[in-house]
Structures are given as structure tokens and as C-alpha cells.
Design a protein around this motif. Structure first.
Motif, PDB file in Angstrom:
ATOM      1  N   GLU A  19     -22.896 -24.049  13.397  1.00 25.91           N
ATOM      2  CA  GLU A  19     -24.488 -24.084  14.125  1.00 25.91           C
ATOM      3  C   GLU A  19     -24.345 -24.635  15.563  1.00 25.91           C
ATOM      4  O   GLU A  19     -25.250 -23.989  16.499  1.00 25.91           O
ATOM      5  CB  GLU A  19     -25.324 -24.949  13.182  1.00 25.91           C
ATOM      6  N   GLU A  20     -23.381 -25.332  16.199  1.00 27.36           N
ATOM      7  CA  GLU A  20     -23.793 -25.995  17.344  1.00 27.36           C
ATOM      8  C   GLU A  20     -22.677 -25.201  18.254  1.00 27.36           C
ATOM      9  O   GLU A  20     -22.590 -25.264  19.469  1.00 27.36           O
ATOM     10  CB  GLU A  20     -22.993 -27.324  17.610  1.00 27.36           C
ATOM     11  N   GLU A  21     -21.626 -23.941  17.917  1.00 27.57           N
ATOM     12  CA  GLU A  21     -20.832 -23.359  18.206  1.00 27.57           C
ATOM     13  C   GLU A  21     -21.670 -22.139  19.213  1.00 27.57           C
ATOM     14  O   GLU A  21     -22.412 -21.612  18.875  1.00 27.57           O
ATOM     15  CB  GLU A  21     -20.070 -22.802  17.460  1.00 27.57           C
ATOM     16  N   GLY A  22     -21.202 -22.128  20.555  1.00 30.11           N
ATOM     17  CA  GLY A  22     -21.765 -21.094  21.320  1.00 30.11           C
ATOM     18  C   GLY A  22     -21.325 -19.708  21.003  1.00 30.11           C
ATOM     19  O   GLY A  22     -20.300 -19.541  20.229  1.00 30.11           O
ATOM     20  N   LEU A  23     -22.250 -18.698  21.475  1.00 28.01           N
ATOM     21  CA  LEU A  23     -21.672 -17.200  20.937  1.00 28.01           C
ATOM     22  C   LEU A  23     -20.591 -16.757  21.977  1.00 28.01           C
ATOM     23  O   LEU A  23     -20.655 -16.921  23.038  1.00 28.01           O
ATOM     24  CB  LEU A  23     -23.004 -16.279  21.370  1.00 28.01           C
ATOM     25  N   PRO A  24     -19.743 -16.172  21.233  1.00 27.27           N
ATOM     26  CA  PRO A  24     -18.343 -15.592  22.162  1.00 27.27           C
ATOM     27  C   PRO A  24     -18.860 -14.296  22.628  1.00 27.27           C
ATOM     28  O   PRO A  24     -19.769 -13.818  22.509  1.00 27.27           O
ATOM     29  CB  PRO A  24     -17.311 -15.271  20.925  1.00 27.27           C
ATOM     30  N   LYS A  25     -17.846 -13.954  23.911  1.00 31.63           N
ATOM     31  CA  LYS A  25     -18.173 -12.914  24.324  1.00 31.63           C
ATOM     32  C   LYS A  25     -17.571 -11.594  23.819  1.00 31.63           C
ATOM     33  O   LYS A  25     -18.108 -10.375  23.935  1.00 31.63           O
ATOM     34  CB  LYS A  25     -17.579 -12.901  25.634  1.00 31.63           C
ATOM     35  N   SER A  26     -16.708 -11.895  22.568  1.00 29.91           N
ATOM     36  CA  SER A  26     -16.431 -10.650  21.883  1.00 29.91           C
ATOM     37  C   SER A  26     -15.849 -11.070  20.629  1.00 29.91           C
ATOM     38  O   SER A  26     -15.801 -12.367  20.057  1.00 29.91           O
ATOM     39  CB  SER A  26     -14.977 -10.092  22.431  1.00 29.91           C
ATOM     40  N   GLY A  27     -15.621 -10.133  19.648  1.00 27.71           N
ATOM     41  CA  GLY A  27     -15.052 -10.594  18.181  1.00 27.71           C
ATOM     42  C   GLY A  27     -16.204 -10.215  17.355  1.00 27.71           C
ATOM     43  O   GLY A  27     -17.054  -9.521  17.519  1.00 27.71           O
ATOM     44  N   LYS A  28     -15.912 -10.613  16.147  1.00 31.92           N
ATOM     45  CA  LYS A  28     -16.725 -10.345  14.873  1.00 31.92           C
ATOM     46  C   LYS A  28     -17.154 -11.403  14.447  1.00 31.92           C
ATOM     47  O   LYS A  28     -16.375 -12.377  13.727  1.00 31.92           O
ATOM     48  CB  LYS A  28     -15.977  -9.592  13.782  1.00 31.92           C
ATOM     49  N   ILE A  29     -18.386 -12.018  14.620  1.00 30.97           N
ATOM     50  CA  ILE A  29     -19.021 -13.193  14.125  1.00 30.97           C
ATOM     51  C   ILE A  29     -19.867 -13.214  12.934  1.00 30.97           C
ATOM     52  O   ILE A  29     -20.804 -12.349  13.088  1.00 30.97           O
ATOM     53  CB  ILE A  29     -19.374 -14.209  15.361  1.00 30.97           C
ATOM     54  N   VAL A  30     -20.093 -14.256  12.194  1.00 33.10           N
ATOM     55  CA  VAL A  30     -21.156 -14.517  11.210  1.00 33.10           C
ATOM     56  C   VAL A  30     -21.892 -15.497  11.598  1.00 33.10           C
ATOM     57  O   VAL A  30     -21.297 -16.698  11.747  1.00 33.10           O
ATOM     58  CB  VAL A  30     -20.460 -14.432   9.743  1.00 33.10           C
ATOM     59  N   VAL A  31     -23.212 -15.434  11.580  1.00 35.93           N
ATOM     60  CA  VAL A  31     -24.074 -16.626  11.935  1.00 35.93           C
ATOM     61  C   VAL A  31     -24.844 -16.829  10.898  1.00 35.93           C
ATOM     62  O   VAL A  31     -25.191 -15.904  10.055  1.00 35.93           O
ATOM     63  CB  VAL A  31     -24.953 -16.129  13.282  1.00 35.93           C
ATOM     64  N   SER A  32     -25.852 -18.036  10.638  1.00 37.89           N
ATOM     65  CA  SER A  32     -26.639 -18.398   9.621  1.00 37.89           C
ATOM     66  C   SER A  32     -27.685 -17.630   9.756  1.00 37.89           C
ATOM     67  O   SER A  32     -28.106 -17.082  11.144  1.00 37.89           O
ATOM     68  CB  SER A  32     -26.832 -19.872   9.710  1.00 37.89           C
ATOM     69  N   LEU A  33     -28.590 -17.547   9.001  1.00 37.57           N
ATOM     70  CA  LEU A  33     -30.130 -16.936   8.810  1.00 37.57           C
ATOM     71  C   LEU A  33     -30.870 -17.533   9.987  1.00 37.57           C
ATOM     72  O   LEU A  33     -31.539 -17.075  10.713  1.00 37.57           O
ATOM     73  CB  LEU A  33     -30.496 -16.848   7.587  1.00 37.57           C
ATOM     74  N   ALA A  34     -30.744 -18.765  10.140  1.00 36.54           N
ATOM     75  CA  ALA A  34     -31.482 -19.523  11.101  1.00 36.54           C
ATOM     76  C   ALA A  34     -31.242 -19.236  12.435  1.00 36.54           C
ATOM     77  O   ALA A  34     -32.095 -19.339  13.403  1.00 36.54           O
ATOM     78  CB  ALA A  34     -31.251 -21.213  10.792  1.00 36.54           C
ATOM     79  N   ARG A  35     -29.947 -19.147  12.625  1.00 34.87           N
ATOM     80  CA  ARG A  35     -29.365 -18.491  14.263  1.00 34.87           C
ATOM     81  C   ARG A  35     -29.415 -17.131  14.396  1.00 34.87           C
ATOM     82  O   ARG A  35     -29.420 -16.739  15.473  1.00 34.87           O
ATOM     83  CB  ARG A  35     -27.816 -18.850  14.164  1.00 34.87           C
ATOM     84  N   LEU A  36     -29.769 -16.276  13.504  1.00 31.59           N
ATOM     85  CA  LEU A  36     -30.059 -14.793  13.756  1.00 31.59           C
ATOM     86  C   LEU A  36     -30.590 -14.317  14.899  1.00 31.59           C
ATOM     87  O   LEU A  36     -30.204 -13.781  15.700  1.00 31.59           O
ATOM     88  CB  LEU A  36     -30.237 -13.944  12.239  1.00 31.59           C
ATOM     89  N   GLU A  37     -31.886 -14.858  14.912  1.00 36.59           N
ATOM     90  CA  GLU A  37     -32.955 -14.207  16.138  1.00 36.59           C
ATOM     91  C   GLU A  37     -32.243 -14.746  17.411  1.00 36.59           C
ATOM     92  O   GLU A  37     -32.235 -13.730  18.440  1.00 36.59           O
ATOM     93  CB  GLU A  37     -34.168 -14.923  15.883  1.00 36.59           C
ATOM     94  N   HIS A  38     -31.665 -15.957  17.490  1.00 43.41           N
ATOM     95  CA  HIS A  38     -31.146 -16.271  19.000  1.00 43.41           C
ATOM     96  C   HIS A  38     -29.834 -15.517  19.322  1.00 43.41           C
ATOM     97  O   HIS A  38     -29.581 -15.104  20.363  1.00 43.41           O
ATOM     98  CB  HIS A  38     -30.712 -17.930  18.714  1.00 43.41           C
ATOM     99  N   ALA A  41     -30.853 -12.039  20.360  1.00 44.74           N
ATOM    100  CA  ALA A  41     -31.276 -12.085  21.894  1.00 44.74           C
ATOM    101  C   ALA A  41     -30.189 -12.376  22.752  1.00 44.74           C
ATOM    102  O   ALA A  41     -30.339 -11.742  24.028  1.00 44.74           O
ATOM    103  CB  ALA A  41     -32.458 -12.975  21.873  1.00 44.74           C
ATOM    104  N   HIS A  42     -29.192 -13.078  22.341  1.00 44.10           N
ATOM    105  CA  HIS A  42     -28.166 -13.411  23.518  1.00 44.10           C
ATOM    106  C   HIS A  42     -26.867 -12.782  23.239  1.00 44.10           C
ATOM    107  O   HIS A  42     -25.907 -13.231  23.758  1.00 44.10           O
ATOM    108  CB  HIS A  42     -28.159 -15.004  23.575  1.00 44.10           C
ATOM    109  N   LEU A  43     -26.823 -11.987  22.595  1.00 43.83           N
ATOM    110  CA  LEU A  43     -25.448 -11.139  21.845  1.00 43.83           C
ATOM    111  C   LEU A  43     -24.853 -10.252  23.181  1.00 43.83           C
ATOM    112  O   LEU A  43     -25.356  -9.559  23.857  1.00 43.83           O
ATOM    113  CB  LEU A  43     -25.703 -10.383  20.632  1.00 43.83           C
ATOM    114  N   SER A  44     -23.596 -10.524  23.298  1.00 46.60           N
ATOM    115  CA  SER A  44     -22.849  -9.526  24.170  1.00 46.60           C
ATOM    116  C   SER A  44     -22.515  -8.474  23.560  1.00 46.60           C
ATOM    117  O   SER A  44     -22.515  -8.395  22.242  1.00 46.60           O
ATOM    118  CB  SER A  44     -21.475 -10.195  24.525  1.00 46.60           C
ATOM    119  N   ASP A  45     -22.267  -7.535  24.351  1.00 45.44           N
ATOM    120  CA  ASP A  45     -21.973  -6.162  23.791  1.00 45.44           C
ATOM    121  C   ASP A  45     -20.669  -5.934  22.993  1.00 45.44           C
ATOM    122  O   ASP A  45     -20.510  -5.170  22.242  1.00 45.44           O
ATOM    123  CB  ASP A  45     -21.921  -5.015  25.167  1.00 45.44           C
TER     124      ASP A  45
END
Length: 168
Positions: A19-38, A41-45
Motif C-alpha cells: 500500500e505504501e509502495e510507489g508506482l514503478p516506471k515499468s513492469g507488471k504490477i497488482v494494486v489493491s482495489l483501494a489504490r486502483l483509481e490512483h 491516474a498516475h500510471l506510466s506507459d
């Protein structure tokens, strides 16, 4: 956790973000439903995005995000709690084409049903993987060529087969 695809244990290429980890610039990531909207909005290509959704999730809460997701992971808290199967069907009906993963305390006996509901992969805890090895999951995959349920299994349903036979 062991990941099962086509009746075999495979490596998981996805990484779950804390939950506290920042979004990476690349790769395949899974976030919680609570973090999905964020995350959307801030996802790198260069990032493939997946969401971890409880089996109690309202499918409408995911509908707008489905076109941008590559993985939806539905959590099964217990093998006797089948709400995740219904959620999977609703997600597929909403048009989701990415990987749909069942995650949690599922048993090999539930594998064919999971596939019929639209799941592509199943992730199980290590204690279940120790009791039910790869051979049991492969056998479960081959146990039923057809089902009564119309779903996402390539062989089609028993009812469809009967209708074709009656039409001849």
C-alpha cells in the motif's frame, strides 16, 4: 503461492505492490482495489496494471477500469465461498479480455468450474499446493470435457451438444 495455468504450476510475472509502495516506471504490477483509481491516474506507459479485488466487489466499481487492466485477481477467502465465481462471470460479461485470476483457498476439484466461469489462472497458498500437486490439477482439468454451464470453456456445454445432435 503457487500459480496454475493450463493445469501446470507456472512462474508468476506479476508483482503485488504494498500500500505504501510507489508506482514503478515499468513492469507488471497488482494494486489493491483501494489504490486502483490512483494507479490509473498516475500510471506510466511501460506498466501493465492488475487489481486485487475481494470476492465481494461490486462489478460496477471495476467497469470503468476494465479496458485499462491486464489482470483482475479475485480473492477467495475460503474454498466454500463461491461468490468469486459469480464475480468472474460478471467481469467477463462486462467485456474484460485480460487475465482473470482466482486467488486463495481453492481446491483442484473447483478448477474446471473456475475455468468455466472465465478464470484463466488460479493462485493457491503453498499449503494447498503441497497437498494437491500439479498432477491433481492436470487431472481436474481433464476430468470434464463438457459442462452444463455455458461459459468460457472451449468445448462448449452439454446442452449445446444435445441441441446439435437433435438437429441432425
Amino acid at each position: 503461492m503457487a500459480l496454475i495455468s493450463d493445469g501446470r504450476f507456472v512462474e508468476d510475472g506479476w508483482r503485488r505492490l504494498a500500500e505504501e509502495e510507489g508506482l514503478p516506471k515499468s513492469g507488471k504490477i497488482v494494486v489493491s482495489l483501494a489504490r486502483l483509481e490512483h494507479a490509473l491516474a498516475h500510471l506510466s506507459d511501460g506498466v501493465s496494471l492488475g487489481v486485487n479485488a475481494p470476492n465481494t466487489t461490486d462489478p460496477g466499481a471495476l467497469a470503468a477500469a476494465l479496458p485499462r487492466l491486464q489482470l483482475v485477481e479475485v480473492v477467495f477467502p475460503a474454498f466454500a465461498d463461491g461468490r468469486g465465481f459469480s464475480l468472474a462471470r460478471l467481469i467477463r460479461r462486462a467485456g474484460f479480455k485480460g487475465e482473470l485470476r482466482a486467488s486463495g483457498r481453492l481446491l483442484a476439484d473447483q478448477y474446471a468450474h473456475a475455468l468455466g466461469c472465465g478464470f484463466d489462472t488460479v493462485e493457491i497458498p503453498d499449503d494447498i499446493a503441497e497437498r494437491q500437486d500439479e498432477s491433481q490439477w492436470r487431472a481436474a482439468l481433464a476430468a470434464h470435457a463438457r459442462t452444463y454451464q455455458r461459459g468460457y470453456v472451449a468445448a462448449g456445454s452439454i446442452l449445446d451438444a444435445r441441441r446439435k445432435a437433435a438437429a441432425k
